[in-house]
Scaffold this motif. Sequence first.
Motif, PDB file in Angstrom:
ATOM      1  N   LEU A 115       0.824  -1.211   0.000  1.00  0.00           N
ATOM      2  CA  LEU A 115       0.000   0.000   0.000  1.00  0.00           C
ATOM      3  C   LEU A 115       0.858   1.260   0.000  1.00  0.00           C
ATOM      4  O   LEU A 115       0.567   2.228  -0.697  1.00  0.00           O
ATOM      5  CB  LEU A 115      -0.921   0.003   1.216  1.00  0.00           C
ATOM      6  N   SER A 116       1.923   1.231   0.786  1.00  0.00           N
ATOM      7  CA  SER A 116       2.824   2.376   0.847  1.00  0.00           C
ATOM      8  C   SER A 116       3.495   2.614  -0.506  1.00  0.00           C
ATOM      9  O   SER A 116       3.609   3.755  -0.962  1.00  0.00           O
ATOM     10  CB  SER A 116       3.882   2.147   1.934  1.00  0.00           C
ATOM     11  N   ASP A 117       3.939   1.534  -1.149  1.00  0.00           N
ATOM     12  CA  ASP A 117       4.574   1.649  -2.469  1.00  0.00           C
ATOM     13  C   ASP A 117       3.597   2.243  -3.488  1.00  0.00           C
ATOM     14  O   ASP A 117       3.964   3.107  -4.296  1.00  0.00           O
ATOM     15  CB  ASP A 117       5.046   0.279  -2.952  1.00  0.00           C
ATOM     16  N   LEU A 118       2.355   1.786  -3.450  1.00  0.00           N
ATOM     17  CA  LEU A 118       1.359   2.271  -4.401  1.00  0.00           C
ATOM     18  C   LEU A 118       1.030   3.743  -4.162  1.00  0.00           C
ATOM     19  O   LEU A 118       0.851   4.510  -5.115  1.00  0.00           O
ATOM     20  CB  LEU A 118       0.086   1.433  -4.309  1.00  0.00           C
ATOM     21  N   GLU A 119       0.956   4.137  -2.897  1.00  0.00           N
ATOM     22  CA  GLU A 119       0.699   5.541  -2.585  1.00  0.00           C
ATOM     23  C   GLU A 119       1.814   6.419  -3.144  1.00  0.00           C
ATOM     24  O   GLU A 119       1.565   7.509  -3.661  1.00  0.00           O
ATOM     25  CB  GLU A 119       0.568   5.732  -1.081  1.00  0.00           C
ATOM     26  N   GLY A 120       3.053   5.920  -3.051  1.00  0.00           N
ATOM     27  CA  GLY A 120       4.185   6.662  -3.592  1.00  0.00           C
ATOM     28  C   GLY A 120       4.080   6.843  -5.095  1.00  0.00           C
ATOM     29  O   GLY A 120       4.396   7.920  -5.635  1.00  0.00           O
ATOM     30  N   MET A 122       1.191   6.765  -6.859  1.00  0.00           N
ATOM     31  CA  MET A 122       0.021   7.588  -7.169  1.00  0.00           C
ATOM     32  C   MET A 122       0.282   9.068  -6.898  1.00  0.00           C
ATOM     33  O   MET A 122      -0.347   9.936  -7.505  1.00  0.00           O
ATOM     34  CB  MET A 122      -1.182   7.118  -6.345  1.00  0.00           C
ATOM     35  N   GLU A 123       1.196   9.365  -5.992  1.00  0.00           N
ATOM     36  CA  GLU A 123       1.496  10.756  -5.647  1.00  0.00           C
ATOM     37  C   GLU A 123       2.594  11.352  -6.523  1.00  0.00           C
ATOM     38  O   GLU A 123       2.871  12.541  -6.453  1.00  0.00           O
ATOM     39  CB  GLU A 123       1.914  10.857  -4.176  1.00  0.00           C
TER      40      GLU A 123
END
Length: 341
Positions: A115-120, A122-123
């Motif tokens: 989830l953290s990787d994906l947030e990175g 997407m941002e």
Amino acid sequence: MTKSTLFLFVLLLICSCNSKPEFKIQGTIENYEGYVFLRYGNYVDSTLTEDGRFEFTGSVEHVRNATITHKADGIYSAQFFLNNEEISLKTTYKEPFIRLVEVHSSTNSQMKQILSDLEGIMEDEQKLRGNALYLYMDSITKLYPRNEFIAELTSEVVTSDFITIDQSQQLLSTIDTTLLDPLDLKSVMLSLDRQERINPGDPFPDFSFEGFNGETYTQNSFSDRYVLIDFWATWCAPCIKGFGSLLPVYEELEGKLEVLAVSIDSNKEFPLKHLNNKTYPWKQAFAEKGFQNPFLEQLGVVFLPFYYLISPDGEILAINPKIDEIPELINKRSSLKEVLK
């Protein structure tokens, strides 16, 4: 080796071969005494807390989304990922449900990192406009093809318009789609069908929505203006929050942008009650049958809020743009039209 020793050896070997991987949940709970329930899928187990502690054991065939509740049909509030391993939970009861404070296990750490990787990604606009999202999802779907959480995550990514149709189909072919709720899978298929038919640059289909005071809104109702069609519902918290974010944008683009907010609530009374307590400066309408409305199915509306930004000549300018990007999209298009005159 004696016969008795050989017999015991064979018996132990058989038992070890027949033993299934198991999970063991050891949890604590504050401010609560009584039964707690472990829920995942259609499965429910229960145990009585003792001195603020509880324990569950069992076996799952793949990683599941699970929760600890104080009711057999309790909502998914204290959520975690369930796999065959030791899991440590810390929970607390705060009216009206149990909340998760901490969870420790290898699987939960892995999913949190994903989830953290994906947030990175997407941002990071550069990564998002590149191929980073697909490449990352391609790697994790191959690592976890039978993981309920990854399957749900994949369904969200393939309906997000950030990857191509071919990439979406490749991701779906990698995961076990039987792990998805049938209705969710139908929504994914509708969204992919829409992406094959309707995209930015295409003309927006002719529409007709009924207002709450008997008005009829069509493309002709908004001549010479950009239109943001905003599909929403009173039960959708991000939709209501989006109204608040949209207000300053609407005011900034006064005279250029019109908004048509289309409720898909199950009953007209719900949006009417909400709108009676609010003052929004844009047009309001209602679409019957919710997600099953034929026009919404044609548009591929499978989640809320769902936005279509349409140019004055009826062209789709953007699908699900970020609200704060709308002024730039409109101003760029207006500037280009001036140059081409």
